[in-house]
Every structure is written in C-alpha cells, then in structure tokens.
Design a protein around this motif. Structure first.
Motif, PDB file in Angstrom:
ATOM      1  N   ARG A 115      14.883  12.925 -17.152  1.00 37.87           N
ATOM      2  CA  ARG A 115      13.607  13.425 -16.646  1.00 37.87           C
ATOM      3  C   ARG A 115      13.137  12.596 -15.463  1.00 37.87           C
ATOM      4  O   ARG A 115      13.261  11.382 -15.441  1.00 37.87           O
ATOM      5  N   GLN A 116      12.570  13.292 -14.494  1.00 38.84           N
ATOM      6  CA  GLN A 116      12.053  12.626 -13.305  1.00 38.84           C
ATOM      7  C   GLN A 116      10.676  12.026 -13.603  1.00 38.84           C
ATOM      8  O   GLN A 116       9.862  12.651 -14.287  1.00 38.84           O
ATOM      9  N   GLY A 117      10.439  10.835 -13.067  1.00 39.97           N
ATOM     10  CA  GLY A 117       9.165  10.175 -13.327  1.00 39.97           C
ATOM     11  C   GLY A 117       8.343   9.888 -12.089  1.00 39.97           C
ATOM     12  O   GLY A 117       7.114   9.838 -12.156  1.00 39.97           O
ATOM     13  N   VAL A 118       8.993   9.711 -10.929  1.00 36.02           N
ATOM     14  CA  VAL A 118       8.254   9.355  -9.724  1.00 36.02           C
ATOM     15  C   VAL A 118       9.115   9.669  -8.506  1.00 36.02           C
ATOM     16  O   VAL A 118      10.345   9.616  -8.565  1.00 36.02           O
ATOM     17  N   LEU A 119       8.454  10.040  -7.432  1.00 35.18           N
ATOM     18  CA  LEU A 119       9.104  10.257  -6.139  1.00 35.18           C
ATOM     19  C   LEU A 119       8.584   9.209  -5.174  1.00 35.18           C
ATOM     20  O   LEU A 119       7.363   9.050  -5.008  1.00 35.18           O
ATOM     21  N   LEU A 120       9.513   8.484  -4.524  1.00 38.90           N
ATOM     22  CA  LEU A 120       9.158   7.393  -3.623  1.00 38.90           C
ATOM     23  C   LEU A 120       9.749   7.660  -2.236  1.00 38.90           C
ATOM     24  O   LEU A 120      10.868   7.241  -1.941  1.00 38.90           O
ATOM     25  N   PRO A 121       9.028   8.386  -1.362  1.00 40.01           N
ATOM     26  CA  PRO A 121       9.493   8.536   0.004  1.00 40.01           C
ATOM     27  C   PRO A 121       9.535   7.176   0.687  1.00 40.01           C
ATOM     28  O   PRO A 121       8.585   6.399   0.581  1.00 40.01           O
ATOM     29  N   THR A 122      10.621   6.889   1.393  1.00 34.99           N
ATOM     30  CA  THR A 122      10.841   5.548   1.920  1.00 34.99           C
ATOM     31  C   THR A 122      11.279   5.601   3.380  1.00 34.99           C
ATOM     32  O   THR A 122      12.173   6.371   3.738  1.00 34.99           O
ATOM     33  N   ALA A 123      10.642   4.767   4.210  1.00 38.84           N
ATOM     34  CA  ALA A 123      11.018   4.668   5.624  1.00 38.84           C
ATOM     35  C   ALA A 123      10.502   3.334   6.150  1.00 38.84           C
ATOM     36  O   ALA A 123       9.680   2.660   5.508  1.00 38.84           O
ATOM     37  N   TYR A 124      10.973   2.936   7.300  1.00 41.64           N
ATOM     38  CA  TYR A 124      10.340   1.806   7.970  1.00 41.64           C
ATOM     39  C   TYR A 124       8.890   2.163   8.249  1.00 41.64           C
ATOM     40  O   TYR A 124       8.557   3.329   8.487  1.00 41.64           O
ATOM     41  N   TYR A 125       8.015   1.170   8.226  1.00 41.58           N
ATOM     42  CA  TYR A 125       6.617   1.440   8.545  1.00 41.58           C
ATOM     43  C   TYR A 125       6.284   0.913   9.934  1.00 41.58           C
ATOM     44  O   TYR A 125       6.988   0.067  10.487  1.00 41.58           O
ATOM     45  N   MET A 168       7.029  15.512   4.265  1.00 41.21           N
ATOM     46  CA  MET A 168       7.837  14.920   3.197  1.00 41.21           C
ATOM     47  C   MET A 168       9.330  15.152   3.433  1.00 41.21           C
ATOM     48  O   MET A 168      10.156  14.246   3.249  1.00 41.21           O
ATOM     49  N   GLY A 169       9.700  16.345   3.837  1.00 38.82           N
ATOM     50  CA  GLY A 169      11.107  16.658   4.046  1.00 38.82           C
ATOM     51  C   GLY A 169      11.727  15.930   5.216  1.00 38.82           C
ATOM     52  O   GLY A 169      12.964  15.937   5.364  1.00 38.82           O
ATOM     53  N   ASP A 170      10.906  15.309   6.062  1.00 38.29           N
ATOM     54  CA  ASP A 170      11.406  14.565   7.222  1.00 38.29           C
ATOM     55  C   ASP A 170      11.551  13.074   6.952  1.00 38.29           C
ATOM     56  O   ASP A 170      12.097  12.353   7.795  1.00 38.29           O
ATOM     57  N   VAL A 171      11.052  12.599   5.820  1.00 37.49           N
ATOM     58  CA  VAL A 171      11.182  11.174   5.485  1.00 37.49           C
ATOM     59  C   VAL A 171      12.668  10.871   5.283  1.00 37.49           C
ATOM     60  O   VAL A 171      13.361  11.593   4.559  1.00 37.49           O
ATOM     61  N   PRO A 172      13.194   9.814   5.911  1.00 36.16           N
ATOM     62  CA  PRO A 172      14.649   9.597   5.904  1.00 36.16           C
ATOM     63  C   PRO A 172      15.274   9.332   4.545  1.00 36.16           C
ATOM     64  O   PRO A 172      16.445   9.645   4.336  1.00 36.16           O
ATOM     65  N   VAL A 173      14.505   8.762   3.613  1.00 33.83           N
ATOM     66  CA  VAL A 173      15.051   8.483   2.278  1.00 33.83           C
ATOM     67  C   VAL A 173      14.021   8.901   1.228  1.00 33.83           C
ATOM     68  O   VAL A 173      12.860   8.493   1.293  1.00 33.83           O
ATOM     69  N   ARG A 212       0.829  -1.191   0.000  1.00 27.86           N
ATOM     70  CA  ARG A 212       0.000   0.000   0.000  1.00 27.86           C
ATOM     71  C   ARG A 212       0.873   1.255   0.000  1.00 27.86           C
ATOM     72  O   ARG A 212       2.055   1.219   0.361  1.00 27.86           O
ATOM     73  N   SER A 213       0.285   2.371  -0.385  1.00 24.48           N
ATOM     74  CA  SER A 213       0.958   3.649  -0.186  1.00 24.48           C
ATOM     75  C   SER A 213       0.964   3.951   1.308  1.00 24.48           C
ATOM     76  O   SER A 213      -0.093   4.012   1.937  1.00 24.48           O
ATOM     77  N   VAL A 214       2.154   4.111   1.868  1.00 27.90           N
ATOM     78  CA  VAL A 214       2.294   4.344   3.308  1.00 27.90           C
ATOM     79  C   VAL A 214       2.643   5.816   3.514  1.00 27.90           C
ATOM     80  O   VAL A 214       3.642   6.310   2.983  1.00 27.90           O
ATOM     81  N   ARG A 215       1.835   6.513   4.279  1.00 27.61           N
ATOM     82  CA  ARG A 215       2.040   7.942   4.486  1.00 27.61           C
ATOM     83  C   ARG A 215       2.104   8.268   5.982  1.00 27.61           C
ATOM     84  O   ARG A 215       3.159   8.644   6.487  1.00 27.61           O
ATOM     85  N   LYS A 216       0.977   8.087   6.686  1.00 30.02           N
ATOM     86  CA  LYS A 216       0.973   8.381   8.116  1.00 30.02           C
ATOM     87  C   LYS A 216       1.819   7.389   8.916  1.00 30.02           C
ATOM     88  O   LYS A 216       2.279   7.715  10.013  1.00 30.02           O
ATOM     89  N   ARG A 217       2.004   6.218   8.381  1.00 31.12           N
ATOM     90  CA  ARG A 217       2.671   5.167   9.140  1.00 31.12           C
ATOM     91  C   ARG A 217       4.152   5.020   8.780  1.00 31.12           C
ATOM     92  O   ARG A 217       4.769   4.020   9.100  1.00 31.12           O
ATOM     93  N   LEU A 218       4.722   6.011   8.148  1.00 34.93           N
ATOM     94  CA  LEU A 218       6.161   6.027   7.942  1.00 34.93           C
ATOM     95  C   LEU A 218       6.847   6.442   9.243  1.00 34.93           C
ATOM     96  O   LEU A 218       6.469   7.433   9.868  1.00 34.93           O
ATOM     97  N   ASP A 219       7.851   5.670   9.652  1.00 30.93           N
ATOM     98  CA  ASP A 219       8.602   5.978  10.864  1.00 30.93           C
ATOM     99  C   ASP A 219       9.688   6.998  10.510  1.00 30.93           C
ATOM    100  O   ASP A 219      10.728   6.635   9.950  1.00 30.93           O
ATOM    101  N   LEU A 220       9.460   8.252  10.842  1.00 35.53           N
ATOM    102  CA  LEU A 220      10.353   9.325  10.437  1.00 35.53           C
ATOM    103  C   LEU A 220      11.583   9.444  11.334  1.00 35.53           C
ATOM    104  O   LEU A 220      12.499  10.216  11.022  1.00 35.53           O
ATOM    105  N   SER A 250       6.534   2.855   1.437  1.00 35.97           N
ATOM    106  CA  SER A 250       6.770   3.886   0.437  1.00 35.97           C
ATOM    107  C   SER A 250       5.428   4.383  -0.080  1.00 35.97           C
ATOM    108  O   SER A 250       4.392   3.777   0.172  1.00 35.97           O
ATOM    109  N   ALA A 251       5.471   5.475  -0.790  1.00 31.53           N
ATOM    110  CA  ALA A 251       4.264   6.034  -1.399  1.00 31.53           C
ATOM    111  C   ALA A 251       4.620   6.552  -2.781  1.00 31.53           C
ATOM    112  O   ALA A 251       5.674   7.162  -2.969  1.00 31.53           O
ATOM    113  N   TRP A 252       3.744   6.298  -3.730  1.00 27.55           N
ATOM    114  CA  TRP A 252       3.970   6.736  -5.111  1.00 27.55           C
ATOM    115  C   TRP A 252       3.409   8.135  -5.281  1.00 27.55           C
ATOM    116  O   TRP A 252       2.232   8.390  -5.032  1.00 27.55           O
TER     117      TRP A 252
END
Length: 215
Positions: free
Chosen positions: A183-193, A113-118, A19-27, A159-161
């Motif tokens: 060219r950029q195609g997608v941003l994938l913020p990534t963290a432990y959930y 978004m700026g706090d997501v570790p990767v 799933r797209s993980v947003r609130k449950r990313l461990d920042l 992660s979230a697309w």
C-alpha cells in the motif's frame, strides 16, 4: 557508504528549516539517481515496528509515468481545492493570508507535479488494513519518509509531503506494477530547490498544544 556532500547544518537547523518545497522546485535540472539513493539509504535507518522493515520505495523518473501520476494527482487536487477554499473563507483575515499563500504554492505544484524530475512513493507491505486506528501500521513508514526529506534537504534537494494521490492508489499501483499487498503511504516529489531562504515556520505557541499529565 553514504558519500555525498551535505550542507553544514546543525541538527536543530536541519529539523526546523526542512520545508515543503513546491514553487521553488527546479523542474529543469536533472537529479542524479545516486543522490536519491543516498537519501533513501538514510531513510532506511528509521525505526519500524518489530524491526520488520516492510517498506518499499518506488522511484519514478520515466517521463510518461511521471506525467500520468501528475494527471491523477491533479484530478484529486481539484476536488480537494474546492473544499479547502471554503475552509479558508471561514478563517480570520490574518490566517487567510497565511493559508492563501500556502494554497497558492500547492496550486502550483498540482499543475506541475508531472514535471517534477523525481517522484518517490513510500509504500508498506500490508496484509490487510485495520479497521480502527492505523497509527501502529503507518508508524513503520512515515518516520522513514521524513528522514528522506531531511536527507534531501541536506543535499540541496527539495521535497513536499503529499497524500492526495491516494484517491487514485489503485490506478497508480497498476501503472507502476505495485503488488496489491503493498500500500502507498506518501508521495514525495523531489528536485533541486532554488534560493537559500529556508527558515523556521511560524507556529502556534507550544503552550497552546501542550498537556502535562492530563488534557
């Protein structure tokens, strides 16, 4: 060799519970770069047109650069949110509940978004963007980005697309030193959930979108 421990998920379970993980990313929990590399090694097995493999992956861990990307993302998101809320207001009460829940999750990610570790940017070498249908072009990047998300899920990462950052593609490209022909195609913020309650999402019945032989 890909040597990280993965969760005991069947192929169908992995595909239907990523799933797209947003609130449950461990920042607050650092993500080892080697784990990200493992996910990208999996992504590189995805197909590309004529096997050209014209992709590039920008992995951003520097705090200042992440914060700058987060600021650009938030500016783009604020404009998107106004239009989205108008659309939600036109839906049935039942659909409004579902969409509002997703909207709340997306709002949270935009603020952090700026706090997501990767932050992982999937990019593609492009001589010139075609004027017409671009499916043949981006089809050489997007399957790999989805493979990255699957590999991340299997390793306990969320992660979230998103593509809203593309409103500031030029500025982000300059920030990261990306060549103009990439060219950029997608941003994938990534963290432990956090949590383990991933399950298949509600979807419209297949027969509402399935067309056999003709529309």
């Amino acid at each position: 060799m890909i040597g990280g421990m993965t969760l005991p998920l069947s192929p169908d379970e992995l595909l239907t519970t990523t799933r797209s993980v947003r609130k449950r990313l461990d920042l607050d929990r650092p993500v080892p770069i080697e784990l990200v590399r493992e996910c990208l090694e999996v992504a590189l097995q995805a197909p590309t047109g004529s096997n050209e493999q014209g992709w590039h992956w920008i992995v951003v861990t520097d705090a200042d650069r992440r914060r700058a990307i987060g600021d650009y993302y938030k500016q783009s998101y604020d404009r998107y949110r106004a239009v989205r809320n108008e659309r939600i207001a036109t839906l049935s009460a039942e659909r409004q509940v579902v969409r509002s829940r997703v909207a709340s999750s997306a709002d949270h990610l935009a603020e952090r978004m700026g706090d997501v570790p990767v932050l992982v940017l999937g990019c593609l070498t492009v001589a010139e963007l075609p004027a017409g249908n671009q499916a043949g072009l981006w089809g050489s990047l997007l399957p790999a980005a989805w493979s990255y998300q699957l590999a991340a899920r299997a390793r306990g990462l969320g992660s979230a697309w998103t593509t809203l950052h593309l409103a500031y593609e030029k500025e982000i490209g300059e920030l990261l030193g990306i060549p103009q022909n990439v060219r950029q195609g997608v941003l994938l913020p990534t963290a432990y959930y956090t949590g383990e309650t991933f399950r298949p999402a509600p979807r419209e019945p297949l027969d509402t979108v399935l067309h056999l032989d003709s529309w």
